[in-house]
Design an enzyme around this catalytic site. Sequence first.
Site, PDB file in Angstrom:
ATOM      1  N   ASP A 177      -0.275   5.147   0.813  1.00 55.42           N
ATOM      2  CA  ASP A 177      -0.639   6.106   1.940  1.00 55.42           C
ATOM      3  C   ASP A 177      -0.676   5.467   3.368  1.00 55.42           C
ATOM      4  O   ASP A 177      -1.454   4.563   3.559  1.00 55.42           O
ATOM      5  CB  ASP A 177      -1.884   6.885   1.686  1.00 55.42           C
ATOM      6  CG  ASP A 177      -1.831   7.630   0.443  1.00 55.42           C
ATOM      7  OD1 ASP A 177      -1.052   8.536   0.403  1.00 55.42           O
ATOM      8  OD2 ASP A 177      -2.271   7.399  -0.523  1.00 55.42           O
ATOM      9  N   ASP A 189      -1.744  -1.042   6.127  1.00 56.16           N
ATOM     10  CA  ASP A 189      -1.905  -0.197   7.220  1.00 56.16           C
ATOM     11  C   ASP A 189      -3.341  -0.437   7.617  1.00 56.16           C
ATOM     12  O   ASP A 189      -3.577   0.092   8.954  1.00 56.16           O
ATOM     13  CB  ASP A 189      -1.424   1.270   7.246  1.00 56.16           C
ATOM     14  CG  ASP A 189      -2.489   1.849   6.457  1.00 56.16           C
ATOM     15  OD1 ASP A 189      -2.650   1.525   5.227  1.00 56.16           O
ATOM     16  OD2 ASP A 189      -2.611   3.150   6.721  1.00 56.16           O
ATOM     17  N   ASP A 223       0.907  -1.292  -0.024  1.00 50.62           N
ATOM     18  CA  ASP A 223      -0.095   0.173  -0.067  1.00 50.62           C
ATOM     19  C   ASP A 223       0.820   1.428  -0.022  1.00 50.62           C
ATOM     20  O   ASP A 223       1.971   1.181   0.122  1.00 50.62           O
ATOM     21  CB  ASP A 223      -0.966   0.142   1.305  1.00 50.62           C
ATOM     22  CG  ASP A 223      -1.892   1.330   1.457  1.00 50.62           C
ATOM     23  OD1 ASP A 223      -2.282   1.352   0.605  1.00 50.62           O
ATOM     24  OD2 ASP A 223      -1.733   1.723   2.421  1.00 50.62           O
TER      25      ASP A 223
END
Length: 230
Positions: free
Chosen positions: A16, A178, A14
């Site tokens: 961001d 995240d 991922d």
Amino acid sequence: MMTFPSTIRTILFDLDGTLVDSAPDLWRATNHVITLRGRSELPLELVRDYVGNGARYLLARGLWGLGATPPEDDPDFEATVTAFLDYYRQHLTDHSFPYPGVVETLETLKRLNCPMAVVTNKPEFLTHLMLDDLDLTRFFPVVVGGDTLAERKPHPLPLHHAISRLQGTAATTVMVGDSETDALAAKNAGCKLILVSHGYNRGEPLEDLHPDGIIHHFNQLIELLGYPQD
């Protein structure tokens, strides 16, 4: 620390909240457009919780709160999204940087010839611009954005597309993310899952997402994967 079986060959990241702390610039862009609509500015920590599902969800949450979804009956909303993207593109990496240990870890993985891709819900053109600005493009032969395909995370299609282009298999791939979006995407795609504790998961316990591993600093990734270290 537990280690993964040596069968892991491909890594999807991922962007961001995982590779890059981009919340400060997303926060400024969000406040820029919502104040144009007469709303009050939002604090950084609140906007940080809104990140993860793309610009339209970010702005819906910025305008109407965490549970909001992009409206179908607001004629000005799409213009707001366009204004956001225009402003954000001009200030994409003013205050955004890779997390500590990211560059060093990616350099090690590249030396080990580990196939890597970015799979994000950020628009693809902004993803490429950010990777270029932060000198991260050199690590990722494959980039899948939120608008690259007909589906975005948590649908498995973006992960399967990246795996196919890297000539890997889901069974030998790990998703590093995240948030719940990444966790669901990995589960749906049949991949392993590693979560980083520094990201944007709204303060919810990462253990509740049942990852195969959690790292608290990016330099722990190599050890967790069981790869040789320098």
